[in-house]
Design a protein around this motif. Structure first.
Motif, PDB file in Angstrom:
ATOM      1  N   GLU A 163      50.644  18.774  55.437  1.00  0.00           N
ATOM      2  CA  GLU A 163      49.857  19.774  55.999  1.00  0.00           C
ATOM      3  C   GLU A 163      49.566  19.440  57.685  1.00  0.00           C
ATOM      4  O   GLU A 163      49.882  18.328  57.801  1.00  0.00           O
ATOM      5  CB  GLU A 163      48.379  19.659  55.377  1.00  0.00           C
ATOM      6  N   ALA A 164      49.237  20.646  58.359  1.00  0.00           N
ATOM      7  CA  ALA A 164      49.320  20.566  59.600  1.00  0.00           C
ATOM      8  C   ALA A 164      47.773  20.698  60.258  1.00  0.00           C
ATOM      9  O   ALA A 164      47.033  21.458  59.723  1.00  0.00           O
ATOM     10  CB  ALA A 164      50.030  21.515  60.136  1.00  0.00           C
ATOM     11  N   PRO A 165      47.239  20.063  61.142  1.00  0.00           N
ATOM     12  CA  PRO A 165      46.026  20.115  61.469  1.00  0.00           C
ATOM     13  C   PRO A 165      45.804  21.244  62.403  1.00  0.00           C
ATOM     14  O   PRO A 165      46.695  21.794  63.075  1.00  0.00           O
ATOM     15  CB  PRO A 165      45.852  18.815  62.815  1.00  0.00           C
ATOM     16  N   TRP A 166      44.521  21.867  62.334  1.00  0.00           N
ATOM     17  CA  TRP A 166      44.196  23.072  62.829  1.00  0.00           C
ATOM     18  C   TRP A 166      42.975  23.018  63.626  1.00  0.00           C
ATOM     19  O   TRP A 166      42.802  23.590  64.852  1.00  0.00           O
ATOM     20  CB  TRP A 166      44.076  24.211  61.830  1.00  0.00           C
ATOM     21  N   GLY A 167      41.960  22.065  63.114  1.00  0.00           N
ATOM     22  CA  GLY A 167      40.442  22.025  63.961  1.00  0.00           C
ATOM     23  C   GLY A 167      39.971  20.665  63.753  1.00  0.00           C
ATOM     24  O   GLY A 167      40.256  20.157  62.701  1.00  0.00           O
ATOM     25  N   VAL A 168      38.915  20.487  64.348  1.00  0.00           N
ATOM     26  CA  VAL A 168      38.145  19.345  64.378  1.00  0.00           C
ATOM     27  C   VAL A 168      36.843  19.703  63.533  1.00  0.00           C
ATOM     28  O   VAL A 168      36.121  20.590  64.084  1.00  0.00           O
ATOM     29  CB  VAL A 168      38.031  18.598  65.466  1.00  0.00           C
ATOM     30  N   GLY A 169      36.145  19.041  62.485  1.00  0.00           N
ATOM     31  CA  GLY A 169      34.983  19.007  62.149  1.00  0.00           C
ATOM     32  C   GLY A 169      34.242  17.763  62.135  1.00  0.00           C
ATOM     33  O   GLY A 169      34.567  16.723  61.910  1.00  0.00           O
ATOM     34  N   GLN A 170      32.775  17.921  62.605  1.00  0.00           N
ATOM     35  CA  GLN A 170      31.871  16.820  62.823  1.00  0.00           C
ATOM     36  C   GLN A 170      30.550  17.340  62.338  1.00  0.00           C
ATOM     37  O   GLN A 170      30.217  18.323  62.576  1.00  0.00           O
ATOM     38  CB  GLN A 170      31.856  16.302  64.281  1.00  0.00           C
ATOM     39  N   MET A 171      30.051  16.455  61.723  1.00  0.00           N
ATOM     40  CA  MET A 171      28.739  16.657  60.998  1.00  0.00           C
ATOM     41  C   MET A 171      27.368  16.401  61.986  1.00  0.00           C
ATOM     42  O   MET A 171      27.332  15.190  62.484  1.00  0.00           O
ATOM     43  CB  MET A 171      28.231  15.714  59.877  1.00  0.00           C
ATOM     44  N   VAL A 172      27.004  17.437  62.672  1.00  0.00           N
ATOM     45  CA  VAL A 172      26.094  17.428  63.699  1.00  0.00           C
ATOM     46  C   VAL A 172      24.639  18.188  63.263  1.00  0.00           C
ATOM     47  O   VAL A 172      24.703  18.814  62.376  1.00  0.00           O
ATOM     48  CB  VAL A 172      26.633  17.920  64.950  1.00  0.00           C
ATOM     49  N   MET A 173      23.837  17.641  63.967  1.00  0.00           N
ATOM     50  CA  MET A 173      22.263  18.239  63.663  1.00  0.00           C
ATOM     51  C   MET A 173      21.901  19.028  64.977  1.00  0.00           C
ATOM     52  O   MET A 173      22.175  18.510  66.280  1.00  0.00           O
ATOM     53  CB  MET A 173      21.259  17.194  63.180  1.00  0.00           C
ATOM     54  N   MET A 174      21.303  20.193  64.720  1.00  0.00           N
ATOM     55  CA  MET A 174      21.014  20.820  65.910  1.00  0.00           C
ATOM     56  C   MET A 174      19.409  20.743  66.191  1.00  0.00           C
ATOM     57  O   MET A 174      18.694  20.912  65.122  1.00  0.00           O
ATOM     58  CB  MET A 174      21.187  22.675  65.890  1.00  0.00           C
ATOM     59  N   PHE A 175      18.940  20.683  67.461  1.00  0.00           N
ATOM     60  CA  PHE A 175      17.562  20.444  67.516  1.00  0.00           C
ATOM     61  C   PHE A 175      17.268  21.454  68.927  1.00  0.00           C
ATOM     62  O   PHE A 175      17.932  21.565  69.751  1.00  0.00           O
ATOM     63  CB  PHE A 175      17.021  19.053  67.904  1.00  0.00           C
ATOM     64  N   ASP A 176      16.009  21.829  68.839  1.00  0.00           N
ATOM     65  CA  ASP A 176      15.417  22.673  70.047  1.00  0.00           C
ATOM     66  C   ASP A 176      14.757  21.677  70.908  1.00  0.00           C
ATOM     67  O   ASP A 176      13.602  21.163  70.521  1.00  0.00           O
ATOM     68  CB  ASP A 176      14.528  23.899  69.464  1.00  0.00           C
ATOM     69  N   ARG A 177      15.194  21.399  71.976  1.00  0.00           N
ATOM     70  CA  ARG A 177      14.547  20.404  72.982  1.00  0.00           C
ATOM     71  C   ARG A 177      13.135  20.886  73.330  1.00  0.00           C
ATOM     72  O   ARG A 177      12.297  19.959  73.463  1.00  0.00           O
ATOM     73  CB  ARG A 177      15.534  20.040  74.215  1.00  0.00           C
ATOM     74  N   ALA A 178      12.962  22.007  73.499  1.00  0.00           N
ATOM     75  CA  ALA A 178      11.601  22.604  73.657  1.00  0.00           C
ATOM     76  C   ALA A 178      10.650  22.172  72.458  1.00  0.00           C
ATOM     77  O   ALA A 178       9.289  22.193  72.663  1.00  0.00           O
ATOM     78  CB  ALA A 178      11.588  24.071  73.834  1.00  0.00           C
ATOM     79  N   VAL A 179      11.131  21.968  71.367  1.00  0.00           N
ATOM     80  CA  VAL A 179      10.158  21.461  70.019  1.00  0.00           C
ATOM     81  C   VAL A 179      10.365  20.083  69.999  1.00  0.00           C
ATOM     82  O   VAL A 179       9.395  19.558  69.425  1.00  0.00           O
ATOM     83  CB  VAL A 179      10.845  22.358  68.848  1.00  0.00           C
ATOM     84  N   THR A 180      11.684  19.571  69.896  1.00  0.00           N
ATOM     85  CA  THR A 180      11.873  18.239  69.626  1.00  0.00           C
ATOM     86  C   THR A 180      12.443  17.576  70.961  1.00  0.00           C
ATOM     87  O   THR A 180      13.682  17.181  71.158  1.00  0.00           O
ATOM     88  CB  THR A 180      12.651  18.081  68.414  1.00  0.00           C
ATOM     89  N   PRO A 181      11.539  16.886  71.769  1.00  0.00           N
ATOM     90  CA  PRO A 181      12.066  16.301  72.921  1.00  0.00           C
ATOM     91  C   PRO A 181      12.747  14.930  72.826  1.00  0.00           C
ATOM     92  O   PRO A 181      13.756  14.749  73.532  1.00  0.00           O
ATOM     93  CB  PRO A 181      10.708  16.131  74.039  1.00  0.00           C
ATOM     94  N   GLN A 182      12.113  14.413  72.101  1.00  0.00           N
ATOM     95  CA  GLN A 182      12.943  12.989  71.374  1.00  0.00           C
ATOM     96  C   GLN A 182      13.595  13.229  69.954  1.00  0.00           C
ATOM     97  O   GLN A 182      12.968  13.227  69.113  1.00  0.00           O
ATOM     98  CB  GLN A 182      11.911  12.024  71.288  1.00  0.00           C
ATOM     99  N   VAL A 183      15.076  13.563  70.160  1.00  0.00           N
ATOM    100  CA  VAL A 183      15.853  13.702  69.008  1.00  0.00           C
ATOM    101  C   VAL A 183      15.940  12.413  68.196  1.00  0.00           C
ATOM    102  O   VAL A 183      16.024  11.409  68.656  1.00  0.00           O
ATOM    103  CB  VAL A 183      17.193  14.304  69.334  1.00  0.00           C
ATOM    104  N   PRO A 184      15.886  12.561  66.788  1.00  0.00           N
ATOM    105  CA  PRO A 184      16.078  11.305  65.926  1.00  0.00           C
ATOM    106  C   PRO A 184      17.445  10.832  66.193  1.00  0.00           C
ATOM    107  O   PRO A 184      18.559  11.844  66.067  1.00  0.00           O
ATOM    108  CB  PRO A 184      15.956  11.910  64.594  1.00  0.00           C
ATOM    109  N   THR A 185      17.788   9.697  66.264  1.00  0.00           N
ATOM    110  CA  THR A 185      19.059   8.965  66.293  1.00  0.00           C
ATOM    111  C   THR A 185      19.410   8.121  65.035  1.00  0.00           C
ATOM    112  O   THR A 185      20.454   7.665  65.189  1.00  0.00           O
ATOM    113  CB  THR A 185      19.210   8.146  67.669  1.00  0.00           C
ATOM    114  N   SER A 186      18.898   8.177  64.134  1.00  0.00           N
ATOM    115  CA  SER A 186      19.375   7.534  63.091  1.00  0.00           C
ATOM    116  C   SER A 186      18.733   8.157  61.930  1.00  0.00           C
ATOM    117  O   SER A 186      17.689   9.132  61.955  1.00  0.00           O
ATOM    118  CB  SER A 186      18.823   6.081  62.889  1.00  0.00           C
TER     119      SER A 186
END
Length: 399
Positions: A163-186
């Motif tokens: 199989e040939a590589p096509w794109g990259v996937g990473q599990m990320v979380m989206m936060f709104d800095r206006a609501v969550t200034p301090q984003v959880p890091t764990s």
């Protein structure tokens, strides 16, 4: 003798330093490619002309669908190959077709010529010897791939050129800095945040892909021995290894959205809930998704993607050719185009799709958001996906 005047004229037409570097690289590759390999690729391109390639791929992403339509037009114009996007709800539908054709001894002229495959289904196809190849070493654009990415392994299964590589996937979380200034890091910080903000944290309901991926992300931090995740689930004590995960979820659900009695149905549903500020977090398997959504006006400018300090669960999404494809040459031409700088750069464009490229960054001229990367956490063995989904349904699947 090389026509130096023509080369100089072509270079003068270039507009950017990156485009210049790319053009020069392609010229060098064309001049010094091993003659036998070049002749073989020329033969493949010639055989591919007028072939129709039935490309089975997930059809639930409008921007991906539009991108594939654009690619089809370009492939027809450049190579006279017809690309037909067969939209499926899950790629397992295509795997079922291939399996049934083998059972009926239809070893040629198969219905599926090319498929956008995930790790679990790739492993199943490889085990059953249902894939054509190895073929990636004869694709000219394979030499442009960023080999620092995990392109040789797929959910703990060696790719072996099938199989040939096509794109990259990473599990990320989206936060709104206006609501969550301090984003959880764990995972621990996320649980504490959920307790301080009852009803504002959730995740897609398994067995939905993003929901199970979130479970794997949590487990990679909570498990005592991460190497256990690289083994088949039947080779370890599943209940013992996953016990910290279920203990964590029991606590999270009590303070989660609808007290864990309801869950978002997809990543897109979570994004809408985040935009409405009903949830404080959304989940994606694309590190550029937040930036792309902001660019489209679907999310506020204060929204951005984040990963835990430990890293982000990461995999590559691939393209494969069934063993009984009726257009193997055409499928290879399609894959080679989709791996080209032209196609990878357009795919990475936040206004087009925003899917991260697999090529060396020096070959592309895209925004930093489109090539954002977080530290890599390898995907568990493919057997973990189904086992975690079943384990979750057994414990919480009463909704």
């Amino acid at each position: 003798m090389i026509n130096r005047i023509l080369i100089v004229k072509s270079i003068r037409k270039l507009l950017t330093p990156k485009a210049l570097a790319l053009k020069l690289l392609m010229i060098v590759l064309s001049l010094f490619m091993v003659p036998a390999r070049a002749a073989n690729w020329a033969h493949i391109e010639n055989q591919a002309k007028e072939q129709t390639v039935y490309f089975y791929a997930w059809g639930g992403h409008p921007r991906a669908n539009d991108y594939i339509q654009w690619a089809g037009r370009e492939i027809k114009r450049l190579h006279n190959v017809n690309l037909v996007h067969v939209k499926v709800g899950d790629i397992s539908e295509a795997v079922t077709i291939i399996l049934s054709e083998k059972s009926s001894e239809r070893h040629s002229q198969g219905r599926v010529d090319l498929l956008w495959v995930n790790g679990e289904n790739f492993a199943a196809l490889k085990r059953a010897d249902l894939l054509y190849g190895p073929f990636t070493d004869q694709l000219p654009n394979d030499s442009l791939v960023d080999k620092r990415l995990p392109v040789d392994i797929d959910f703990a299964t060696p790719v072996d050129g099938l199989e040939a590589p096509w794109g990259v996937g990473q599990m990320v979380m989206m936060f709104d800095r206006a609501v969550t200034p301090q984003v959880p890091t764990s995972a621990s910080e996320l649980l504490q945040y959920a307790k301080k903000h009852p009803g504002r944290i959730s995740y897609p309901q398994p067995p939905q892909f993003h929901g199970v991926t979130f479970l794997k992300q949590l487990l990679s931090e909570l498990v005592e021995d991460t190497q256990a995740l690289q083994k088949p689930v039947d080779a370890i004590d599943f209940d013992k290894v996953t016990e910290p995960l279920w203990r964590y979820l029991d606590q999270l659900h009590k303070v989660g959205w609808y007290s864990g009695r309801r869950f978002p149905q997809s990543d897109q549903h979570m994004m809408q809930l985040l935009d409405d500020r009903e949830l404080h977090m959304a989940i994606s398997f694309n590190p550029a998704e937040a930036a792309a959504a902001v660019n489209r006006g679907n999310l506020a400018h204060s929204v951005s993607s984040h990963a835990f300090q430990q890293g982000a669960l990461t995999n590559i999404h691939f393209l494969a050719i069934p063993y009984n494809s009726s257009a193997k040459e055409g499928a290879q031409v399609v894959i080679n185009f989709l791996m080209s700088p032209q196609a990878q750069q357009r795919k990475a464009d936040l206004a087009v799709w925003g899917d991260p490229p697999v090529l060396q960054s020096s070959l592309l001229d895209v925004s930093p958001e489109a090539t954002a990367r977080f530290d890599v956490i390898p995907e568990p063995h493919f057997s973990w996906h189904g086992a975690l989904a079943n384990g979750w349904l057994k414990r919480y699947g009463y909704q």
